[in-house]
Design a protein around this motif. Structure first.
Motif, PDB file in Angstrom:
ATOM      1  N   GLU A 133      -9.824  18.888   0.867  1.00 39.64           N
ATOM      2  CA  GLU A 133      -9.085  18.235   0.108  1.00 39.64           C
ATOM      3  C   GLU A 133      -7.979  17.940   0.231  1.00 39.64           C
ATOM      4  N   MET A 134      -7.485  16.420  -1.090  1.00 37.79           N
ATOM      5  CA  MET A 134      -6.556  15.835  -1.047  1.00 37.79           C
ATOM      6  C   MET A 134      -5.356  16.461  -1.968  1.00 37.79           C
ATOM      7  N   GLU A 135      -4.180  16.405  -1.628  1.00 39.27           N
ATOM      8  CA  GLU A 135      -3.349  16.977  -2.590  1.00 39.27           C
ATOM      9  C   GLU A 135      -2.523  15.870  -3.179  1.00 39.27           C
ATOM     10  N   GLY A 136      -2.454  14.510  -2.270  1.00 41.67           N
ATOM     11  CA  GLY A 136      -2.040  13.174  -2.530  1.00 41.67           C
ATOM     12  C   GLY A 136      -2.993  11.978  -2.100  1.00 41.67           C
ATOM     13  N   LEU A 137      -3.228  10.738  -2.168  1.00 43.31           N
ATOM     14  CA  LEU A 137      -3.848   9.805  -2.414  1.00 43.31           C
ATOM     15  C   LEU A 137      -3.296   8.626  -0.928  1.00 43.31           C
ATOM     16  N   ASP A 138      -1.770   9.268  -0.490  1.00 45.08           N
ATOM     17  CA  ASP A 138      -2.067   8.832   1.295  1.00 45.08           C
ATOM     18  C   ASP A 138      -1.587   6.889   1.151  1.00 45.08           C
ATOM     19  N   GLY A 139      -0.689   7.061  -0.277  1.00 43.67           N
ATOM     20  CA  GLY A 139      -0.345   5.703  -0.057  1.00 43.67           C
ATOM     21  C   GLY A 139      -1.504   4.644  -1.195  1.00 43.67           C
ATOM     22  N   ARG A 140      -2.358   4.959  -1.883  1.00 43.39           N
ATOM     23  CA  ARG A 140      -3.487   4.640  -2.409  1.00 43.39           C
ATOM     24  C   ARG A 140      -3.375   4.923  -3.881  1.00 43.39           C
ATOM     25  N   ILE A 141      -4.093   3.826  -4.508  1.00 42.05           N
ATOM     26  CA  ILE A 141      -4.343   4.257  -6.131  1.00 42.05           C
ATOM     27  C   ILE A 141      -5.743   4.386  -6.671  1.00 42.05           C
ATOM     28  N   LEU A 142      -6.152   4.845  -7.208  1.00 39.68           N
ATOM     29  CA  LEU A 142      -8.052   4.666  -7.385  1.00 39.68           C
ATOM     30  C   LEU A 142      -8.749   4.234  -8.977  1.00 39.68           C
ATOM     31  N   CYS A 143      -8.642   3.713  -8.425  1.00 42.09           N
ATOM     32  CA  CYS A 143      -9.789   3.897 -10.299  1.00 42.09           C
ATOM     33  C   CYS A 143     -11.008   3.574 -10.165  1.00 42.09           C
ATOM     34  N   ALA A 159      -1.574   1.327  -2.692  1.00 42.86           N
ATOM     35  CA  ALA A 159      -0.118   1.047  -3.363  1.00 42.86           C
ATOM     36  C   ALA A 159       1.094   0.604  -3.449  1.00 42.86           C
ATOM     37  N   GLY A 160       1.273   0.022  -2.023  1.00 45.25           N
ATOM     38  CA  GLY A 160       1.936  -0.548  -1.768  1.00 45.25           C
ATOM     39  C   GLY A 160       2.062  -1.983  -2.119  1.00 45.25           C
ATOM     40  N   ASP A 161       1.176  -2.421  -2.627  1.00 48.32           N
ATOM     41  CA  ASP A 161       1.089  -3.756  -3.458  1.00 48.32           C
ATOM     42  C   ASP A 161       0.747  -3.987  -4.713  1.00 48.32           C
ATOM     43  N   PHE A 162       1.153  -3.157  -5.461  1.00 48.95           N
ATOM     44  CA  PHE A 162       1.487  -3.281  -6.730  1.00 48.95           C
ATOM     45  C   PHE A 162       2.657  -2.244  -6.922  1.00 48.95           C
ATOM     46  N   PRO A 163       4.259  -2.792  -6.466  1.00 44.20           N
ATOM     47  CA  PRO A 163       5.310  -2.569  -6.985  1.00 44.20           C
ATOM     48  C   PRO A 163       5.387  -1.895  -8.167  1.00 44.20           C
ATOM     49  N   GLY A 164       6.056  -0.829  -8.744  1.00 47.72           N
ATOM     50  CA  GLY A 164       6.120  -0.217  -9.852  1.00 47.72           C
ATOM     51  C   GLY A 164       5.316   0.607  -9.961  1.00 47.72           C
ATOM     52  N   CYS A 165       3.970   0.612 -10.411  1.00 52.10           N
ATOM     53  CA  CYS A 165       2.927   1.782  -9.966  1.00 52.10           C
ATOM     54  C   CYS A 165       3.571   2.712  -9.401  1.00 52.10           C
ATOM     55  N   GLN A 166       2.616   4.294 -10.638  1.00 50.36           N
ATOM     56  CA  GLN A 166       3.062   5.707  -9.159  1.00 50.36           C
ATOM     57  C   GLN A 166       2.337   5.482  -8.553  1.00 50.36           C
ATOM     58  N   ARG A 167       2.438   6.329  -7.726  1.00 42.02           N
ATOM     59  CA  ARG A 167       1.613   6.632  -5.797  1.00 42.02           C
ATOM     60  C   ARG A 167       0.136   7.964  -6.220  1.00 42.02           C
ATOM     61  N   SER A 168      -0.523   8.122  -5.506  1.00 41.06           N
ATOM     62  CA  SER A 168      -1.482   9.479  -6.333  1.00 41.06           C
ATOM     63  C   SER A 168      -1.967   9.039  -7.765  1.00 41.06           C
ATOM     64  N   CYS A 169      -1.989   7.968  -8.030  1.00 35.18           N
ATOM     65  CA  CYS A 169      -2.500   7.549  -9.257  1.00 35.18           C
ATOM     66  C   CYS A 169      -3.701   7.170  -9.364  1.00 35.18           C
ATOM     67  N   ILE A 170      -4.151   8.090 -10.389  1.00 30.96           N
ATOM     68  CA  ILE A 170      -6.326   7.411 -10.439  1.00 30.96           C
ATOM     69  C   ILE A 170      -5.435   6.749 -11.577  1.00 30.96           C
ATOM     70  N   TYR A 171      -6.601   6.103 -11.871  1.00 36.45           N
ATOM     71  CA  TYR A 171      -6.470   5.352 -13.390  1.00 36.45           C
ATOM     72  C   TYR A 171      -8.197   5.229 -14.318  1.00 36.45           C
ATOM     73  N   PHE A 172      -8.250   5.769 -15.172  1.00 33.02           N
ATOM     74  CA  PHE A 172      -9.392   5.622 -15.489  1.00 33.02           C
ATOM     75  C   PHE A 172     -10.127   5.221 -17.135  1.00 33.02           C
ATOM     76  N   SER A 173     -11.300   5.257 -17.180  1.00 35.87           N
ATOM     77  CA  SER A 173     -10.852   5.342 -19.359  1.00 35.87           C
ATOM     78  C   SER A 173     -12.804   6.672 -19.175  1.00 35.87           C
ATOM     79  N   ASP A 174     -11.884   6.853 -20.426  1.00 34.83           N
ATOM     80  CA  ASP A 174     -12.470   7.945 -21.085  1.00 34.83           C
ATOM     81  C   ASP A 174     -13.455   7.472 -22.588  1.00 34.83           C
ATOM     82  N   PRO A 175     -13.784   7.187 -23.097  1.00 28.13           N
ATOM     83  CA  PRO A 175     -14.152   6.748 -24.559  1.00 28.13           C
ATOM     84  C   PRO A 175     -14.080   8.356 -25.515  1.00 28.13           C
TER      85      PRO A 175
END
Length: 394
Positions: free
Chosen positions: A295-305, A317-333
């Protein structure tokens, strides 16, 4: 003796042809051919093999239950305006970091745009006030982030089956997870019948991906297996240890990220001991040596979609300055009060989950997690003649 200086538009044909042999993607070939007439004539247009859409046939339980399915390919790109286009020192962070788009090419070569988190959300027409009529590859840095595949039934409904494709010349193949079973068929120009892979787990499969020329699949209890070209299935990771969420159904997705295989578990809203428990995620990294998930406590510099079905990928994450690190974007209707305007001004339900602190907020209420799916307010639009219809091409 002084070196001979040759103009870039007058390079020897054999040199241009040698360079062209090392261009493997449509984006690279398109950029190369856009330089000048001599460069364009030295390299033929990109010829994708296999050609999508691909049609396969699946049989469940009896010959009567045969289904024809269509597989389409879409590519997720990161578009960043070139430095010379965005040279203004006061340029916004959003314009500097660029944007994520997902494009799909049709049978006749036309390009359509899909929402990066949804295969069923097609962007039919791009607003003139936001998008240019044509994206010039010489004015953008274009990075390919991922390929995603979507299956459709004969009535054009999006299928819930998970699919992975190997484009390796050594093993061109398709692997499908349907009704908890793993199916395989050859990748070729004809309609192929999928056959079930001999199972060693007796468990319910949930997802499959292709990684380094092999197929990796995960079961409902998190057992992981790898399938090689001989269709031999090998146990790769044992089930995780039971925890306080055992017994709660979660959606499992396999994601390749930075040369590693991640397992993303998404736990839905539920009631527990008369109180509401919101959506949460857990992410595990495959340790193939010890045959277990860590199990990972952070995403080690990634953003997951994490989108629907096969729309799952990661971005640095380094390619998107201003975005939170260890962040998971998702959609949920089903998730309320998390609407975020998409590129058409419509409302699309997108949230951001922070793996480090467990926080969950809609993008519109989370200023620290910028929406990487919305275009900037100003694109570098080349001056062109007016066109009646909006088009997008890469």
């Amino acid at each position: 003796m002084a070196d001979r200086v040759v103009p870039w538009n007058n390079l020897p044909t054999e040199l241009l042809e040698a360079i062209g042999k090392h261009l493997k993607t449509k984006t690279d070939i398109s950029r190369f051919r856009a330089i000048c007439r001599s460069w364009r004539s030295s390299v033929p247009p990109f010829d994708q093999k296999p050609r999508f859409p691909i049609r396969i046939m699946m049989k469940f339980h009896s010959p009567v239950n045969c289904f024809f399915l269509t597989i389409t390919e879409s590519i997720v790109y990161h578009l960043v305006p070139s430095p010379n286009i965005n040279s203004d020192a006061s340029a916004s962070t959003s314009s500097t970091r660029g944007w994520v788009v997902r494009l799909r090419e049709g049978e006749s070569g036309e390009t359509s745009m899909l929402h990066p988190l949804s295969s069923s959300f097609h962007i039919k027409r791009l607003p003139k006030s936001v998008f240019p009529k044509l994206l010039n590859l010489l004015e953008f840095q274009v990075f390919k982030l991922a390929k995603t595949y979507t299956m459709y039934h004969s009535d054009q409904r999006v299928s819930s089956h998970r699919v992975a494709i190997s484009l390796s010349p050594d093993w061109p193949a398709i692997m499908v997870v349907a009704a908890g079973k793993l199916y395989h068929c050859k990748l070729g120009p004809d309609i192929e019948m999928c056959t079930m892979v001999k199972d060693i787990t007796s468990e319910f499969f949930e997802d499959v991906i292709c990684f380094e020329g092999k197929f990796y699949a995960v079961c409902h209890n998190s057992t992981a297996v790898v399938v090689d070209p001989s269709l031999e299935m090998t146990l790769l990771a044992s089930p995780k240890s039971p925890d306080h969420d055992s017994g709660v159904h979660c959606i499992k997705n396999l994601v390749e990220s930075l040369g590693e295989i991640l397992l993303v578990e998404r736990y839905p809203n539920r009631m527990k001991q008369h109180r509401f428990v919101p959506i949460k995620f857990r992410v595990y990294k495959l340790n193939a040596v010890e045959r277990k998930w860590v199990e990972m406590e952070g995403l080690d510099g990634r953003i997951l979609c994490v989108g629907d079905n096969n729309c799952c990928f990661s971005v640095p994450a380094g390619d998107f300055p201003g975005c939170q690190r260890s962040c998971i974007y998702f959609s949920d209707p089903c998730f309320t009060n998390c609407y975020s305007n998409d590129s058409l001004g419509r409302k699309f339900k997108i949230c951001a989950f922070n793996l480090e602190d467990g926080s969950l907020l809609p993008l519109r209420y989370n200023p620290g997690s910028c929406n990487i799916f919305l275009p900037p307010s100003t694109w570098p639009t080349p001056k062109r003649k007016k066109q009646k219809q909006t088009t997008l091409s890469l």
